[in-house]
Structure formats: C-alpha cells, structure tokens
Design a protein around this motif. Structure first.
Motif, PDB file in Angstrom:
ATOM      1  N   ALA A  36      -9.947   5.363  -8.096  1.00  0.00           N
ATOM      2  CA  ALA A  36     -11.290   5.006  -7.620  1.00  0.00           C
ATOM      3  C   ALA A  36     -11.349   5.067  -6.094  1.00  0.00           C
ATOM      4  O   ALA A  36     -12.334   5.554  -5.523  1.00  0.00           O
ATOM      5  CB  ALA A  36     -11.659   3.604  -8.110  1.00  0.00           C
ATOM      6  N   ILE A  37     -10.295   4.599  -5.443  1.00  0.00           N
ATOM      7  CA  ILE A  37     -10.221   4.669  -3.974  1.00  0.00           C
ATOM      8  C   ILE A  37     -10.175   6.118  -3.524  1.00  0.00           C
ATOM      9  O   ILE A  37     -10.804   6.495  -2.530  1.00  0.00           O
ATOM     10  CB  ILE A  37      -8.992   3.889  -3.472  1.00  0.00           C
ATOM     11  N   ARG A  38      -9.421   6.939  -4.258  1.00  0.00           N
ATOM     12  CA  ARG A  38      -9.349   8.374  -3.924  1.00  0.00           C
ATOM     13  C   ARG A  38     -10.722   9.032  -4.025  1.00  0.00           C
ATOM     14  O   ARG A  38     -11.103   9.833  -3.164  1.00  0.00           O
ATOM     15  CB  ARG A  38      -8.377   9.056  -4.901  1.00  0.00           C
ATOM     16  N   THR A  48      -5.817  -0.720   1.269  1.00  0.00           N
ATOM     17  CA  THR A  48      -4.475  -0.607   1.857  1.00  0.00           C
ATOM     18  C   THR A  48      -3.396  -0.994   0.853  1.00  0.00           C
ATOM     19  O   THR A  48      -2.363  -0.325   0.740  1.00  0.00           O
ATOM     20  CB  THR A  48      -4.365  -1.498   3.102  1.00  0.00           C
ATOM     21  N   LYS A  49      -3.629  -2.054   0.100  1.00  0.00           N
ATOM     22  CA  LYS A  49      -2.655  -2.532  -0.879  1.00  0.00           C
ATOM     23  C   LYS A  49      -2.360  -1.480  -1.943  1.00  0.00           C
ATOM     24  O   LYS A  49      -1.193  -1.183  -2.230  1.00  0.00           O
ATOM     25  CB  LYS A  49      -3.185  -3.802  -1.532  1.00  0.00           C
ATOM     26  N   PHE A  50      -3.392  -0.895  -2.522  1.00  0.00           N
ATOM     27  CA  PHE A  50      -3.191   0.061  -3.609  1.00  0.00           C
ATOM     28  C   PHE A  50      -2.591   1.378  -3.103  1.00  0.00           C
ATOM     29  O   PHE A  50      -1.746   1.984  -3.757  1.00  0.00           O
ATOM     30  CB  PHE A  50      -4.509   0.310  -4.339  1.00  0.00           C
ATOM     31  N   LYS A  51      -3.034   1.825  -1.937  1.00  0.00           N
ATOM     32  CA  LYS A  51      -2.461   3.041  -1.371  1.00  0.00           C
ATOM     33  C   LYS A  51      -0.981   2.836  -1.036  1.00  0.00           C
ATOM     34  O   LYS A  51      -0.145   3.719  -1.270  1.00  0.00           O
ATOM     35  CB  LYS A  51      -3.225   3.450  -0.110  1.00  0.00           C
ATOM     36  N   LEU A  52      -0.677   1.676  -0.479  1.00  0.00           N
ATOM     37  CA  LEU A  52       0.703   1.368  -0.106  1.00  0.00           C
ATOM     38  C   LEU A  52       1.590   1.271  -1.350  1.00  0.00           C
ATOM     39  O   LEU A  52       2.754   1.710  -1.336  1.00  0.00           O
ATOM     40  CB  LEU A  52       0.747   0.064   0.684  1.00  0.00           C
ATOM     41  N   LEU A  53       1.056   0.730  -2.425  1.00  0.00           N
ATOM     42  CA  LEU A  53       1.812   0.631  -3.669  1.00  0.00           C
ATOM     43  C   LEU A  53       2.172   2.014  -4.195  1.00  0.00           C
ATOM     44  O   LEU A  53       3.329   2.276  -4.555  1.00  0.00           O
ATOM     45  CB  LEU A  53       0.989  -0.131  -4.716  1.00  0.00           C
ATOM     46  N   ALA A  54       1.195   2.918  -4.239  1.00  0.00           N
ATOM     47  CA  ALA A  54       1.451   4.276  -4.718  1.00  0.00           C
ATOM     48  C   ALA A  54       2.454   4.998  -3.815  1.00  0.00           C
ATOM     49  O   ALA A  54       3.357   5.689  -4.302  1.00  0.00           O
ATOM     50  CB  ALA A  54       0.140   5.065  -4.775  1.00  0.00           C
ATOM     51  N   PHE A  55       2.307   4.821  -2.506  1.00  0.00           N
ATOM     52  CA  PHE A  55       3.198   5.487  -1.547  1.00  0.00           C
ATOM     53  C   PHE A  55       4.624   4.967  -1.682  1.00  0.00           C
ATOM     54  O   PHE A  55       5.588   5.750  -1.636  1.00  0.00           O
ATOM     55  CB  PHE A  55       2.676   5.243  -0.124  1.00  0.00           C
ATOM     56  N   THR A  56       4.788   3.671  -1.878  1.00  0.00           N
ATOM     57  CA  THR A  56       6.119   3.072  -1.998  1.00  0.00           C
ATOM     58  C   THR A  56       6.809   3.505  -3.290  1.00  0.00           C
ATOM     59  O   THR A  56       7.996   3.829  -3.287  1.00  0.00           O
ATOM     60  CB  THR A  56       6.013   1.537  -1.946  1.00  0.00           C
ATOM     61  N   ILE A  57       6.067   3.496  -4.404  1.00  0.00           N
ATOM     62  CA  ILE A  57       6.647   3.938  -5.677  1.00  0.00           C
ATOM     63  C   ILE A  57       7.036   5.404  -5.600  1.00  0.00           C
ATOM     64  O   ILE A  57       8.102   5.814  -6.083  1.00  0.00           O
ATOM     65  CB  ILE A  57       5.653   3.686  -6.828  1.00  0.00           C
ATOM     66  N   SER A  58       6.188   6.213  -4.979  1.00  0.00           N
ATOM     67  CA  SER A  58       6.493   7.631  -4.810  1.00  0.00           C
ATOM     68  C   SER A  58       7.768   7.828  -3.988  1.00  0.00           C
ATOM     69  O   SER A  58       8.626   8.648  -4.331  1.00  0.00           O
ATOM     70  CB  SER A  58       5.314   8.334  -4.125  1.00  0.00           C
ATOM     71  N   ALA A  59       7.909   7.058  -2.912  1.00  0.00           N
ATOM     72  CA  ALA A  59       9.111   7.147  -2.071  1.00  0.00           C
ATOM     73  C   ALA A  59      10.352   6.736  -2.850  1.00  0.00           C
ATOM     74  O   ALA A  59      11.419   7.363  -2.724  1.00  0.00           O
ATOM     75  CB  ALA A  59       8.944   6.268  -0.838  1.00  0.00           C
ATOM     76  N   ALA A  60      10.243   5.687  -3.670  1.00  0.00           N
ATOM     77  CA  ALA A  60      11.390   5.220  -4.457  1.00  0.00           C
ATOM     78  C   ALA A  60      11.857   6.298  -5.433  1.00  0.00           C
ATOM     79  O   ALA A  60      13.064   6.549  -5.583  1.00  0.00           O
ATOM     80  CB  ALA A  60      11.023   3.948  -5.214  1.00  0.00           C
ATOM     81  N   GLY A 105      -1.943  13.855  -5.723  1.00  0.00           N
ATOM     82  CA  GLY A 105      -2.926  14.028  -6.778  1.00  0.00           C
ATOM     83  C   GLY A 105      -3.644  12.758  -7.180  1.00  0.00           C
ATOM     84  O   GLY A 105      -4.858  12.768  -7.415  1.00  0.00           O
ATOM     85  N   ILE A 106      -2.912  11.656  -7.288  1.00  0.00           N
ATOM     86  CA  ILE A 106      -3.503  10.410  -7.790  1.00  0.00           C
ATOM     87  C   ILE A 106      -4.080   9.568  -6.659  1.00  0.00           C
ATOM     88  O   ILE A 106      -5.185   9.042  -6.763  1.00  0.00           O
ATOM     89  CB  ILE A 106      -2.451   9.595  -8.577  1.00  0.00           C
ATOM     90  N   SER A 107      -3.331   9.444  -5.562  1.00  0.00           N
ATOM     91  CA  SER A 107      -3.817   8.658  -4.428  1.00  0.00           C
ATOM     92  C   SER A 107      -4.730   9.459  -3.505  1.00  0.00           C
ATOM     93  O   SER A 107      -5.525   8.890  -2.766  1.00  0.00           O
ATOM     94  CB  SER A 107      -2.630   8.099  -3.643  1.00  0.00           C
TER      95      SER A 107
END
Length: 358
Positions: A221-223, A237-249, A64-66
């Motif tokens: 904004a990237i989305r 890449t940085k912001f997408k990776l941050l969201a993906f990593t937090i989601s995985a955690a 939803g967010i990314s």
C-alpha cells in the motif's frame, strides 16, 4: 467471505506451485547426479544457482514489493560472507561439529547483514528514486573497499584489528584471519546443493508469507500510494525499514553460502562490486518486478545460459543479449502481459466448459 476464501486458496495454490517447482527441480538434479548425467562444469554451478536465486528473491522484496531501487545488495552479501567465514575460521580448530558450526555461521551472516541493513536503512529510506539507488550503491562500494583494507587476527591476548597492514596488528603468535586484499583463505567448504535448496525454500517461505500477510499488504500500500497510506495511519518508515532489513538478512544468507563454497574468499569487484548488484537486479527485472517465482526462474536461466552457449564463442553474448530482451518484453511489456492474460483466460474458460459438460 467466499471471495476472501477463494483469494486465500489462490495464494496458497500459487505458493505451493513455487515450492513444488523448486523441489521437483532438486529431485531431477539429484537423480541426474546419481546417474552421472551432469558434467563437472554444471556440478560447479549448482550452489551458485541457489545463491543467485536467494539474492534475487531477497532483492525483489525491496524492488518489487517495497518499490525502492537498491543497488547495494552485493554489500549485504559481502557482510554475510566475511562475518560467517570469520566465525568458521575461528571455530575450525575447535571440537564443535561442522554442521552446528555452519548453522551458527548462517545465523551470524544473516544477523550481521540485517544489522547493517537496519543501520543503513534508517537514513537511506528517507530518500527516493535515484538518490536511494546512489546511496545504496555507495554503501556496497564502501563495504567492499573497507574489507579489502581490513586486517584481523586473534592471539592469546584477544582480537586485533588494523587498516594498514598485518605488522600493525601487534600480535604475539596467533592466526591472521582476514589479510586485507588477500581476504580469507582456508574457509571450510560446507556449502552444497542440498543446503542451498533448503535455504532457498526458507527464503521463499519468509518472503511469500510476508507478502501475503497484513504487514506485506501495508508495504505494498505504501509502494502504491505513500500519501494515502500515511493518511490511514501507516508508519511508512517502519514498514519500509522492515522490508529492507529482512531483504538484507536473506542476502547475508546468500553470502554465507558463497563464502563456504570457496576455499579462498576475497572482496573483488566481480564478487561484491557494482556489477554484482546490477546482475542481481537484472534477475529481478527479467523475472518480473514483484514476481518472486519469476526471480528464481530468471536467476537459474541467466546463470546457466552463458555456460550452455560457451561453445558458440563468436555469438554467445549476442544470443544472451537477445534472450535478455525477449525475457524483459515477456515479463514487463504491457502488450505481452495482456497476451499472456488472454491465453490464461481462454485456458480457464475451456477448462470450465469441459467441467460443465462432464
């Protein structure tokens, strides 16, 4: 300035409503538990409700967010479950207090899932659409099958690994913790409803604060427009990776709760397979993509509903399917969204008129 303050107040009010709903639901359930008004069947659903709510919240951060479609969420859940369960089994005979052991297990589950999310996210997030979904789906299946083939034990000489069978561990005594397809048996049952609600509130706090932060606005904004975001200097890449990593955690934390709610943990398709990832995605879609509060509500409703309809054996799945369709229309169909907005606007208008009269 007034508009900014009004927007901040609106966000704070919305977040407080979300936390308040969770706390009120927890208090009501606890009262019903104390008075004996909840059956044993629904007692067994309390921890899974927290698990699925945490997983739905975490996946909504990606979907939803990314704005990325991920179908490997069960894989991160599996990583968190098995790494934390392995730690608990290693420490089960030590003098470490059970509470501290479980807290460290939660941290280990979150960190290990975040690590896999980071490693997978670096190449995967360069893909788009269906390609991203296919690769994340493959990751989830690889993790499940790898765990099913893994044998892990510890003896006086240290740790031993094998992908063949327990005989190839070459152990001298010691304990075999992961037994291939048999998984892990004897995991301490530290999960309970209170811990589940606390972890859900923590997950909501992290996700909601991220969404409403500068970083969250950059992710959205990237989305909405990747090219425009890149043109103003945002590192996509940085912001997408941050969201993906937090989601995985956060998904890993859900896996920790799951592992410590069972005495036997196995990497079965129904637990960590494709269907599990799809079910979590259904919670996100039904609750409204990008609607964090809706994800929690959808996870609770769609988990409890099949049990409520169990007595209607002939019509249970038919009613369940109808409810799914109605929820999707209510949360996603443009006409229904406009209808909801008109109702809210009329309600606010009436409220303003009453205040002016007073």
């Amino acid at each position: 300035m007034n508009k900014v303050n009004a927007e901040k107040q609106k966000i704070t009010r919305s977040n407080l409503i979300t936390f308040g709903m969770v706390i009120i639901a927890y208090v009501i359930v606890e009262i019903m538990l104390k008075t004996g008004n909840i059956s044993s069947l629904f007692k067994g659903l309390l921890v899974p409700l927290c698990i699925y709510s945490i997983l739905a919240v975490s996946l909504n951060l990606v979907v939803g967010i990314s704005g990325e479609l991920s179908l490997g969420h069960a894989g991160f859940m599996c990583v968190g479950a098995f790494t934390s369960a392995t730690w608990s089994m290693l420490m089960s005979g030590s003098a470490m207090p059970a509470g501290l052991r479980f807290f460290i297990a939660i941290v280990i589950g979150a960190v290990s899932a975040a690590f896999f999310g980071f490693i997978i996210g670096i190449p995967v997030l360069r893909l788009k659409g269906d390609y991203l979904a296919i690769v994340t789906l493959a990751f989830g299946e690889i993790i499940k099958n790898l765990v099913n083939a893994l044998y892990f034990g510890v003896d006086a000489r240290g740790a031993h690994f094998s992908l063949e069978d327990s005989m190839h561990l070459n152990m001298e005594g010691g304990d075999i913790i992961i037994k291939g397809a048999q998984g892990i048996t004897g995991t301490p049952k530290n999960s309970n409803f209170t811990i589940g609600v606390v972890l859900l509130i923590v997950a909501l706090f992290i996700v909601l604060n991220l969404i409403n932060s500068r970083t969250g606005r950059a992710i959205m904004a990237i989305r909405d427009n990747r090219i425009a975001a890149e043109s103003v200097g945002l590192n996509v890449t940085k912001f997408k990776l941050l969201a993906f990593t937090i989601s995985a955690a956060i998904a890993g934390v859900g896996g920790v709760l799951y592992a410590h709610n069972l005495s036997s943990l196995q990497a079965l398709p129904k637990n960590f397979g494709y269907n599990q990832s799809i079910m979590i995605l259904v919670f996100v879609v039904m609750g409204g993509i990008g609607n964090i509060r809706g994800s929690v509500v959808a996870a609770v409703v769609l988990t409890v509903l099949p049990e409520l309809l169990r007595g209607l054996s002939d019509y249970r799945m038919l009613i369940y399917a109808i409810v799914l369709i109605l929820m999707m229309l209510f949360t996603s169909a443009p006409s229904w969204i406009q209808y909801r907005e008109r109702i809210l606007m009329s309600f606010k208008k009436n409220k303003t008129e009453r205040k002016e009269k007073d």
